[in-house]
Structure formats: structure tokens, C-alpha cells
Design an enzyme around this catalytic site. Structure first.
Site, mmCIF file in Angstrom:
data_model
loop_
_atom_site.group_PDB
_atom_site.id
_atom_site.type_symbol
_atom_site.label_atom_id
_atom_site.label_comp_id
_atom_site.label_asym_id
_atom_site.label_seq_id
_atom_site.Cartn_x
_atom_site.Cartn_y
_atom_site.Cartn_z
ATOM 1 C CB CYS A 2 -0.862 0.022 1.236
ATOM 2 S SG CYS A 2 -1.876 -1.433 1.410
ATOM 3 N NE ARG A 27 5.401 0.712 -1.824
ATOM 4 C CZ ARG A 27 5.851 0.792 -0.599
ATOM 5 N NH1 ARG A 27 6.654 1.739 -0.271
ATOM 6 N NH2 ARG A 27 5.468 -0.056 0.321
ATOM 7 C CD1 TRP A 74 -0.157 -6.225 -0.490
ATOM 8 C CD2 TRP A 74 0.205 -6.280 -2.687
ATOM 9 N NE1 TRP A 74 0.399 -7.440 -0.794
ATOM 10 C CE2 TRP A 74 0.632 -7.507 -2.123
ATOM 11 C CE3 TRP A 74 0.345 -6.089 -4.067
ATOM 12 C CZ2 TRP A 74 1.180 -8.532 -2.896
ATOM 13 C CZ3 TRP A 74 0.905 -7.112 -4.816
ATOM 14 C CH2 TRP A 74 1.308 -8.311 -4.235
ATOM 15 C CG ASN A 100 0.483 2.144 3.685
ATOM 16 O OD1 ASN A 100 -0.585 2.142 3.081
ATOM 17 N ND2 ASN A 100 1.593 2.651 3.192
ATOM 18 N N GLY A 101 -0.339 -1.107 6.657
ATOM 19 C CA GLY A 101 -0.026 -1.951 7.806
ATOM 20 C C GLY A 101 -1.200 -2.839 8.151
ATOM 21 C CD GLU A 480 14.988 -20.288 -1.800
ATOM 22 O OE1 GLU A 480 14.584 -21.153 -2.591
ATOM 23 O OE2 GLU A 480 14.811 -19.079 -1.975
ATOM 24 C CE LYS A 484 16.340 -16.986 -4.249
ATOM 25 N NZ LYS A 484 14.972 -17.077 -3.951
ATOM 26 C CD GLU A 487 15.691 -16.996 -8.783
ATOM 27 O OE1 GLU A 487 15.995 -17.205 -7.583
ATOM 28 O OE2 GLU A 487 14.530 -16.786 -9.127
ATOM 29 C CG HIS A 503 25.941 -42.734 -1.625
ATOM 30 N ND1 HIS A 503 26.160 -44.071 -1.411
ATOM 31 C CD2 HIS A 503 25.659 -42.206 -0.406
ATOM 32 C CE1 HIS A 503 25.982 -44.353 -0.124
ATOM 33 N NE2 HIS A 503 25.686 -43.220 0.505
ATOM 34 C CE LYS A 602 8.509 -11.732 -7.346
ATOM 35 N NZ LYS A 602 9.531 -12.390 -6.505
HETATM 36 C C1 AGP Z 1 12.428 -17.908 -6.773
HETATM 37 O O1 AGP Z 1 13.417 -16.997 -6.480
HETATM 38 C C2 AGP Z 1 11.943 -17.919 -8.126
HETATM 39 N N1 AGP Z 1 11.788 -16.681 -8.724
HETATM 40 C C3 AGP Z 1 10.944 -18.992 -8.502
HETATM 41 O O2 AGP Z 1 11.544 -20.215 -8.237
HETATM 42 C C4 AGP Z 1 9.546 -18.954 -7.815
HETATM 43 O O3 AGP Z 1 9.678 -19.281 -6.462
HETATM 44 C C5 AGP Z 1 8.619 -19.930 -8.551
HETATM 45 O O4 AGP Z 1 8.499 -19.554 -9.887
HETATM 46 C C6 AGP Z 1 7.252 -20.023 -7.904
HETATM 47 O O5 AGP Z 1 6.570 -18.805 -7.984
HETATM 48 P P1 AGP Z 1 5.289 -18.539 -7.119
HETATM 49 O O6 AGP Z 1 5.708 -18.609 -5.688
HETATM 50 O O7 AGP Z 1 4.822 -17.190 -7.549
HETATM 51 O O8 AGP Z 1 4.290 -19.627 -7.438
#
Ligand code: AGP
Length: 607
Positions: A2, A27, A74, A100-101, A480, A484, A487, A503, A602
Site C-alpha cells: 500500500c 510497488r 495492496w 498502511n499496515g 533454496e 538463489k 538464479e 555416493h 517474476k
Molecule cells: C524464486 O526466487 C523464483 N523466482 C521462482 O523459483 C519462484 O519461487 C517460482 O516460480 C514459484 O513462484 P510462485 O511462488 O509465484 O508460485
């Protein structure tokens, strides 16, 4: 997230506020609105959708006002809609509020007002503020605001106007940002600097628990005890791009730093009197008792949250959990049973594979609970139950704060189920809750030490391969960390369960290959020491992450980072933070496009 903007002066307020709201569009928002006082009448214009929709609405109405408040919403409490959009006004149209909040005690306050005959029209927590102002109106605007604010719990930055006081705008801040922009014969309020940067560079930063009474040529600031507060003027020397990032170079860094807030906002409203409460969760105690199996279905980082969840839920709620990539789940014809529960985890709520898995599950008559960040998204709309993460909009492609918010929803859910099933004692349940409440501060303490990670990244940023090893939840966090890193920095990276090294994967280790080892689990600490020794003996450069006090790790590591102690299940929330920073710094030194890595989007809305 927001956005708030407000103006009081001599110019037309609406164009100024629209311009400010446009500067906050980056945002993310789902609705927008404006309230002004014109000829002693309060006028509110608001609509779901873009600011252009709001402009169309305004074009059909003449206006002439030199003060007002505006907002981009938002959604958190209640779906995106015209009615839920801000500003919210009190029933007689005397007060209007933008906020906001999250007002954590809004349900209690709302119930109290409903009993007294007050009618509500929206699903929001914000409307409670407007109705409280009217119900407790003393006739003195400032006094009324003080008395209402004393009833609010949670995080809030608020802008308030009152039709009887067209020469005053009131701003309130607690745990959510709010600034005052200083003009010549005019003043502004805003949740973020970009909203007012084209108008003024001189600002007051409100601190927590402060209330500002703003006139066009005078500003009085008080703390919540009604004592006057004096402020220094801060001159903004950022350009608009860095202002959008609040001075950070990248959204990814900004969002990493926002994690204490994201986690706090997701946890705190759900804990009342030491018990976990999920509003609107139609999963009865009986449904939980009858659960046969949980399937967690997601993609990417959300899938990695599922991997942590498997350990957590099985450990404390004793329900069998399977974790699937959504893209696999939908085609593997899982043997579903009507007493199973599907949990879909998704930041965007729009990921095509996760949505298809949801639809497939529903077709098979199995209930779906979703953990989603975007209110009103398709996954949220089509699920039987939703638990929202309140991380706010995430702009960097690489998720950080949404991942952290998803993790804490998993702890909440696992504890909620364990409590209903009686698989943990009351004392242990209370200990877990206490630890949960401390997590935001512990994350904060790690954020303050980010510079400790720089040396390692400066030396190894150009490595061809970087490995992550860990056991149990540490392995899930390694997955993860490795994703990251790939990516954002394009470094080749793999995560392995440390016991699996011999293994096969250990053949990849040669002189000076960086191995990031997570050794946070007490019961597996010595096993991890042995695994670290195995790779070290083959020349690997070791960066270890361990819990403070476990100094034996220094015997086998070249670099160490200690995280604070917490209970076993919550360690992932702390150990992931240094991994996020490592990805960020490696990408920074490699000069990568951190917020928009190549080939990635995204939200992946295609299969
Ligand atoms: C994570 O950094 C990624 N951008 C990607 O793996 C993401 O988590 C995945 O595409 C799932 O997206 P979502 O959470 O919007 O479903």
C-alpha cells in the site's frame, strides 16, 4: 504494498495526489482512491484497478479542494474491490482514513462496535479506524485521534482528514513508514519518498508512536503520550530510482532487509493469548484429525518451503507429508484419497503449474489449502482455504521475503495442527510460540551482520561451481540457497544431502571449490563435521553456517557464520538469510542484473 500520499496547501490537491500515487505504482497495488474536503463536505473517490480507472472516475466529477489523502491498496484483509479500496470513511462521512499496515486487533474492535450498533461495509481492518473515530468523536479532531490510536494494536501508518477541520491533516506512525514533505505554504505526507520527491526534498521522518498535526503552514508532532517532539529536517539527495529502492541499490537487497517486517506481519496477527488463530480457516479439528496425508505442491522456492514443511509437519504434527513439484504432480496421477489435503504454496498465486495442480486436485475431490502472497490471485480465489503471507509485493525476481513469510506460515500451521492433534504438550507448544515471536528480531540481528559475508564472496565470486551441503532441514535450505545463487549470479551450483556425497557427487570436489555447509541441527552436528572433513580433505574451501556456541565448526571450516539459537524447526528462517546475502554479493561482484536475471520472469504463468 500500500502507498499513502496526502496534501494540504493552496493548490488543487487531487492532481498533486494522483501524481504522488503514480510514483508509488512500482510497488504494486490493486486499487486506488482519494478523499478530499470540499465546501465542508467529505468526498471519496475510489476504485479497484489502476490509477487510470481512478482518473476516469474523477473526470466525471468536478472537484475543487486544496487538501486530501490518497492511497494505493495492496489487498490484505478482504479482496481487491471498490468497497475495500481506501480511503475508508465513517458512517456519517465525517472522517476519512488511509492506512498502511495491519491492525492486529481489528476483529475485536469491530465486534465491539457492531455490538454498539455500528454498521460496517468493507472487509478491511482499516474501516475500523474510521468507525472508531466517529464513535469516540469528542468534537476535538486531535483528541479524538489520540484516543482512537490508543486502542489500536499492530503496525500502522495512517492519514486522517475530518470534514469539520479542512485546515488540518493528521498523520500517525507505528511500525510502518511515513514521512512529511515540507513545502512553502503547503505540506505533504507520504509512505515513501518517491511520492513527493518532485515536490520537495525536505522531509521530516516520523518515528514510531508519533502523531503529526499538519496545517499548510504549521506542523506539530507529538509522541503517543501527547508530548511535543522536535525533528530535524532531512534533505533527500537521492534520485527517483534510488528513492524507489529506499536508497538500496537493488530491490533484492531492499526485500532481504524487509524480512523482519514480512515475518512479523505474517506471524503476529495470528497469535492471540499464546494461541494460533487462523481467521477464515474452515479446517475443523475433525478434518485435521481425519487427515490421511498432506501433499505440498509448488514450484521453485515455494517448493523448497515445502521441503522444509515436510520435516516440520511430520516432526511435530505427525502427519505424513509428500512434496511435489507442481509440474510433476499434475502428470504423475498421485493416489489421492478424500481425506488427503493438498497445500499449494505460491507467492504470486498465478503460477500455471501450481494452478493446474490445484484444479487437478479439486477434480479428484480433494480439499486445497493455499499459502499465497497476492490477495485475490487465481490460486487464492480457487482454493477451499487460504492462508495469506503478508510479505507485501515482491519486485525482485528472486524471492526472499515471500520465502521467509511462507516458512513462518508453515511453522504456524504445523503448530496449529499439532495442538489440535495433541501431538505436542502444552508447554512445548508455548515454547514454540515464544520462539516464533522472537524470530523477527533474530532475523534483524543477522541482517546487521551482512558485511561478515563479503570477504568470502569477494574471493570466490568467479568460481565455476559452488556446492551446498546439509542434512535434514539444512538440506532443504541448501536447495533454496543453491537456487538463489544460480538464479541471480549464474554460477553453477548444486545442493546435496550431505550423507549422499560419497555416493557420487564428491567426485566433483577439487582444489579450492567452494562448499557452503549448513550445520545448524544439534543432533546431526557431528555427522556434518565428518561430511565437511570429507570435502575439505579433497581441497574444498569451506564456508560453514552453524548456531552460535558450536565453535567446533571452526576446526573444519575456512569461513564461518554463526546464527542465533532458536528451536530446531525454526532454524531455516535464520540459516537462509546468509545464503540470500551470498547470492546477492556474488551476483553484485559478477555485475549481474540482480533484480531481473536473464531468462526469468517474476511470475511463470505458462506451463
Ligand atoms: C524464486 O526466487 C523464483 N523466482 C521462482 O523459483 C519462484 O519461487 C517460482 O516460480 C514459484 O513462484 P510462485 O511462488 O509465484 O508460485
Amino acid at each position: 504494498m500500500c502507498g499513502i500520499v496526502g496534501y494540504i496547501g493552496e493548490k488543487q490537491a487531487i492532481p498533486i495526489m494522483l501524481c504522488g500515487l503514480e510514483k508509488l505504482e512500482y510497488r504494486g497495488y490493486d486499487s486506488a482512491g482519494i478523499a478530499v474536503i470540499e465546501n465542508n463536505k467529505l468526498k471519496v473517490f475510489k476504485t479497484k484497478g489502476r490509477i487510470n480507472n481512478l482518473k476516469e472516475l474523477l473526470n466525471n466529477n468536478g472537484y475543487n479542494s486544496s487538501m486530501g489523502i490518497g492511497h494505493t491498496r495492496w489487498a490484505t484483509h478482504g479482496k481487491p474491490s471498490d468497497i475495500n479500496a481506501h480511503p475508508h470513511s465513517s458512517n456519517s462521512n465525517k472522517f476519512a482514513v488511509v492506512h498502511n499496515g495491519i491492525i492486529e486487533n481489528y476483529l475485536d474492535l469491530k465486534e465491539e462496535l457492531i455490538k454498539k450498533g455500528v454498521k460496517f461495509i468493507s472487509e478491511t481492518d482499516t474501516e475500523v479506524i474510521a468507525q472508531l473515530l466517529e464513535y469516540y468523536d469528542t468534537g476535538n479532531f486531535v483528541d479524538t485521534v489520540f484516543s482512537v490510536v490508543s486502542k489500536l494494536q499492530g503496525a500502522f501508518s495512517i492519514g486522517i482528514i475530518c470534514k469539520d477541520n479542512p485546515d488540518e491533516l493528521i498523520a500517525v506512525k507505528k511500525d510502518s513508514p511515513l514521512i512529511i514533505g515540507l513545502g512553502d505554504g503547503e505540506n505533504y505526507i507520504a509512505s515513501d519518498i518517491p511520492a513527493i520527491l518532485s515536490k520537495t526534498r525536505k522531509i521530516y521522518r516520523l518515528d514510531d508512536e508519533e502523531i503529526a498535526v499538519i496545517k499548510k503552514d504549521k506542523i506539530n508532532i507529538y509522541n503517543f503520550n501527547k508530548e511535543i517532539v522536535y525533528k530535524n529536517v532531512f534533505t533527500v539527495d537521492w534520485d527517483i530510482t534510488s528513492a524507489e529502492k529506499m536508497g538500496y541499490e537493488h530491490f533484492m537487497m531492499k526485500e532481504i532487509m524487509e524480512q523482519p517486517k514480512a515475518v512479523r506481519d505474517t506471524i503476529y496477527p495470528r497469535i492471540k493469548n499464546n494461541k494460533i488463530i487462523f481467521d477464515q480457516l474452515s479446517l475443523s479439528e475433525n478434518d485435521i484429525k481425519n487427515l490421511n496425508r498432506i501433499y505440498i505442491v509448488a514450484c521453485g522456492s515455494a517448493y523448497h518451503v515445502g521441503c522444509v514443511a515436510k520435516y516440520t509437519i511430520e516432526k511435530i504434527a505427525k502427519i505424513p507429508v509428500e512434496v511435489d513439484f507442481a509440474s510433476e504432480f499434475r502428470y504423475r496421477k498421485p493416489l489421492l484419497n478424500k481425506n488427503d489435503l493438498i497445500i499449494i504454496i505460491s507467492q504470486s498465486g498465478e503460477t500455471a503449474d501450481s494452478l493446474a495442480a490445484l484444479r487437478e486436485s479439486k477434480k479428484n475431490g480433494v480439499k486445497v489449502l493455499s499459502i499465497v502472497n497476492v490477495v485475490g490471485s487465481t490460486i487464492a480465489n480457487e482454493s477451499d482455504n487460504i492462508i495469506y503471507t503478508w510479505a507485501g509485493p515482491e519486485i525482485a525476481v528472486a524471492t526472499t521475503k515471500a520465502y521467509s513469510a511462507q516458512l513462518v506460515v508453515i511453522y504456524l500451521l504445523a503448530l496449529y495442527m499439532a495442538d489440535k492433534l495433541g501431538t505436542i504438550s502444552n508447554d512445548i507448544y508455548t515454547d514454540y510460540i515464544n520462539e516464533l515471536l522472537k524470530l523477527p528480531d533474530k532475523i534483524e540481528s543477522i541482517l546487521k551482520r551482512k558485511d561478515e559475508l563479503i570477504d568470502f564472496c569477494k574471493i570466490y565470486f568467479n568460481s565455476r561451481d559452488i556446492f551446498f551441503i546439509g542434512r535434514n532441514v539444512d538440506y532443504a535450505v541448501c536447495l533454496e540457497g543453491s537456487l538463489k545463487l544460480k538464479e541471480v549470479s549464474y554460477a553453477h551450483s548444486e545442493a546435496y544431502a550431505a550423507g549422499e556425497l560419497k555416493h557420487g557427487p564428491i567426485s566433483l570436489i577439487e582444489n579450492d571449490v567452494p562448499v557452503i555447509a549448513l550445520a545448524t541441527q544439534d543432533d546431526l552436528f557431528y555427522k556434518m563435521l565428518s561430511n565437511i572433513k570429507e570435502v575439505k580433505a579433497r581441497g574444498a574451501a569451506i564456508f560453514s553456517i552453524a548456531v552460535e556456541g558450536n565453535t567446533k565448526i571452526e576446526q573444519v571450516s575456512d569461513y564461518n557464520f554463526y546464527i542465533p539459537t532458536t528451536c530446531d524447526i525454526m532454524l531455516p528462517s535464520l540459516s537462509v538469510i546468509p545464503l540470500q546475502f551470498i547470492s546477492y554479493y556474488v551476483a553484485l561482484y559478477k555485475n549481474c542484473d540482480i533484480d531481473k536475471p536473464r531468462n526469468l520472469a517474476k511470475s511463470v504463468t505458462v506451463e
